[in-house]
Enzyme design. Structure first.
Site, PDB file in Angstrom:
ATOM      1  N   SER A  10       0.826  -1.204   0.000  1.00 24.40           N
ATOM      2  CA  SER A  10       0.000   0.000   0.000  1.00 24.40           C
ATOM      3  C   SER A  10       0.867   1.264   0.000  1.00 24.40           C
ATOM      4  O   SER A  10       0.331   2.362  -0.053  1.00 24.40           O
ATOM      5  CB  SER A  10      -0.885   0.005   1.246  1.00 24.40           C
ATOM      6  OG  SER A  10      -0.060   0.011   2.399  1.00 24.40           O
ATOM      7  N   TYR A  41      -4.282   1.180   3.747  1.00 21.14           N
ATOM      8  CA  TYR A  41      -5.207   0.064   3.540  1.00 21.14           C
ATOM      9  C   TYR A  41      -5.798  -0.413   4.877  1.00 21.14           C
ATOM     10  O   TYR A  41      -6.865  -1.007   4.901  1.00 21.14           O
ATOM     11  CB  TYR A  41      -4.464  -1.131   2.925  1.00 21.14           C
ATOM     12  CG  TYR A  41      -4.222  -1.065   1.427  1.00 21.14           C
ATOM     13  CD1 TYR A  41      -4.393   0.113   0.700  1.00 21.14           C
ATOM     14  CD2 TYR A  41      -3.818  -2.205   0.740  1.00 21.14           C
ATOM     15  CE1 TYR A  41      -4.152   0.152  -0.662  1.00 21.14           C
ATOM     16  CE2 TYR A  41      -3.584  -2.181  -0.621  1.00 21.14           C
ATOM     17  CZ  TYR A  41      -3.752  -1.000  -1.320  1.00 21.14           C
ATOM     18  OH  TYR A  41      -3.514  -0.983  -2.678  1.00 21.14           O
ATOM     19  N   GLY A  42      -5.071  -0.137   5.933  1.00 18.86           N
ATOM     20  CA  GLY A  42      -5.425  -0.691   7.237  1.00 18.86           C
ATOM     21  C   GLY A  42      -6.751  -0.237   7.807  1.00 18.86           C
ATOM     22  O   GLY A  42      -7.235  -0.815   8.776  1.00 18.86           O
ATOM     23  N   CYS A  72       2.595  -6.914   2.035  1.00 19.07           N
ATOM     24  CA  CYS A  72       1.687  -6.137   2.876  1.00 19.07           C
ATOM     25  C   CYS A  72       0.815  -7.135   3.623  1.00 19.07           C
ATOM     26  O   CYS A  72       0.137  -7.949   2.993  1.00 19.07           O
ATOM     27  CB  CYS A  72       0.834  -5.234   1.985  1.00 19.07           C
ATOM     28  SG  CYS A  72      -0.441  -4.309   2.853  1.00 19.07           S
ATOM     29  N   THR A  74      -1.835  -6.492   5.382  1.00 19.68           N
ATOM     30  CA  THR A  74      -3.247  -6.139   5.223  1.00 19.68           C
ATOM     31  C   THR A  74      -3.777  -6.661   3.891  1.00 19.68           C
ATOM     32  O   THR A  74      -4.870  -7.252   3.825  1.00 19.68           O
ATOM     33  CB  THR A  74      -3.413  -4.600   5.286  1.00 19.68           C
ATOM     34  OG1 THR A  74      -2.711  -4.111   6.439  1.00 19.68           O
ATOM     35  CG2 THR A  74      -4.864  -4.205   5.364  1.00 19.68           C
ATOM     36  N   CYS A 183       3.059  -5.540  10.231  1.00 13.47           N
ATOM     37  CA  CYS A 183       2.798  -4.613   9.128  1.00 13.47           C
ATOM     38  C   CYS A 183       4.166  -4.320   8.538  1.00 13.47           C
ATOM     39  O   CYS A 183       5.129  -4.071   9.278  1.00 13.47           O
ATOM     40  CB  CYS A 183       2.148  -3.333   9.649  1.00 13.47           C
ATOM     41  SG  CYS A 183       2.124  -1.993   8.425  1.00 13.47           S
TER      42      CYS A 183
HETATM   43  N1  DGL Z   1       2.155  -2.181   4.911  1.00 14.06           N
HETATM   44  C1  DGL Z   1       0.837  -2.601   5.201  1.00 14.06           C
HETATM   45  C2  DGL Z   1       0.832  -3.914   5.994  1.00 14.06           C
HETATM   46  O1  DGL Z   1       1.792  -4.669   5.974  1.00 14.06           O
HETATM   47  C3  DGL Z   1      -0.192  -1.703   5.807  1.00 14.06           C
HETATM   48  C4  DGL Z   1      -0.169  -0.259   5.801  1.00 14.06           C
HETATM   49  C5  DGL Z   1      -1.537   0.327   5.475  1.00 14.06           C
HETATM   50  O2  DGL Z   1      -2.344   0.544   6.376  1.00 14.06           O
HETATM   51  O3  DGL Z   1      -1.763   0.571   4.283  1.00 14.06           O
HETATM   52  O4  DGL Z   1      -0.143  -4.234   6.619  1.00 14.06           O
END
Ligand code: DGL
Length: 256
Positions: A10, A41-42, A72, A74, A183
């Protein structure tokens, strides 16, 4: 096989996984797509994250990717099943909070999982937590707002420190505990976090496991490139792509 490996996130967080993959397989070419225009995205619904992830994967395949890493947690939680259904023959690697190694390798009796709200609310995490609940206390710690600081290039300093301090204040004793970074953005605040934890509390993330899994699958399919020095190319959906790609390059060069 001369085609690149595609990494999707994301935003800039997936670079923590790319860094592990490049460390393990420097000969490979990589393309990275950060969807910062639609981040975070979270806080989105699983259906929204699924649509965005499918679009991101399509972007990377269009650029010639021979394999995909959904770097990612999420996006993996919401969309890896849909990606595998749409591309049944594709090598697809996802990320999940490293609860299993925390319990099995580090023998943690309490596992504090820092991740997005969506990851911790997802079905995949529920199953993961259920599987280890009998052996360890699993403590989910949603961190909305943290990825936004990291997207700004803020990985240390008073704001990051205050954020983490406030979060940690809610988890109670950290005796015999391990902290899981669930994350892919969070490994970049690892030094700031380590400074706030009592001595001896390990911090782990899933990047190394994902890199090894990727290598295994590439070898299995005869897709592994041998020899030469690979390249990395960054793409970002956001209007600030130039700044974000520069930040990605900077994060990629941090010591591994
Ligand atoms: N990097 C993303 C993950 O591993 C999340 C960050 C987001 O909230 O977009 O969950």
């Amino acid at each position: 096989m001369e085609r690149p490996i595609g990494f999707f996130d994301s935003g800039v967080g997936g670079v923590s996984v790319l860094r592990a993959a490049r460390h393990l397989m420097p000969e490979e070419d990589y393309i990275y797509y950060g969807d910062s225009a639609h981040a975070p995205y979270g806080v989105k619904t699983p259906a929204q994250v699924q649509d965005l992830t499918l679009a991101g994967v399509a972007f990377l395949l269009d650029k010639g990717a021979k394999a995909i890493v959904i770097a990612c947690n999420t996006a993996t939680s919401a969309a890896i099943r849909a990606v595998r259904e749409r591309y049944p023959d594709l090598v697809v690697v996802g990320l999940e909070p490293a609860v299993k190694p925390a319990v099995e390798k580090l023998a943690a009796e309490k596992v504090v999982v820092l991740a997005t709200t969506a990851t911790l609310a997802g079905e995949k995490f529920r199953h993961l937590a259920d599987a280890f609940q009998a052996t360890a206390q699993i403590v989910p710690l949603p961190c909305p707002g943290l990825m936004e600081l990291i997207e700004q290039g803020e990985t240390s300093g008073p704001r990051v420190e205050a954020f983490l301090r406030e979060k940690l204040a809610t988890v109670g004793s950290l005796e015999k505990a391990a902290v899981v970074l669930g994350c892919t953005h969070y490994p970049f605040v690892r030094p700031a976090l380590a400074a706030l934890l009592p001595d001896g509390v390990p911090i782990i993330d899933g990047s190394e496991g994902a890199a090894h899994q990727l290598e295994r699958l590439l070898v299995q399919r005869g897709l592994r490139r041998t020899g030469g020095q690979g390249t990395v190319v960054f793409f970002n959906s956001d209007a600030q792509a130039e700044r974000l790609n520069a930040l990605c390059r900077q994060l990629l060069e941090l010591p591994y």
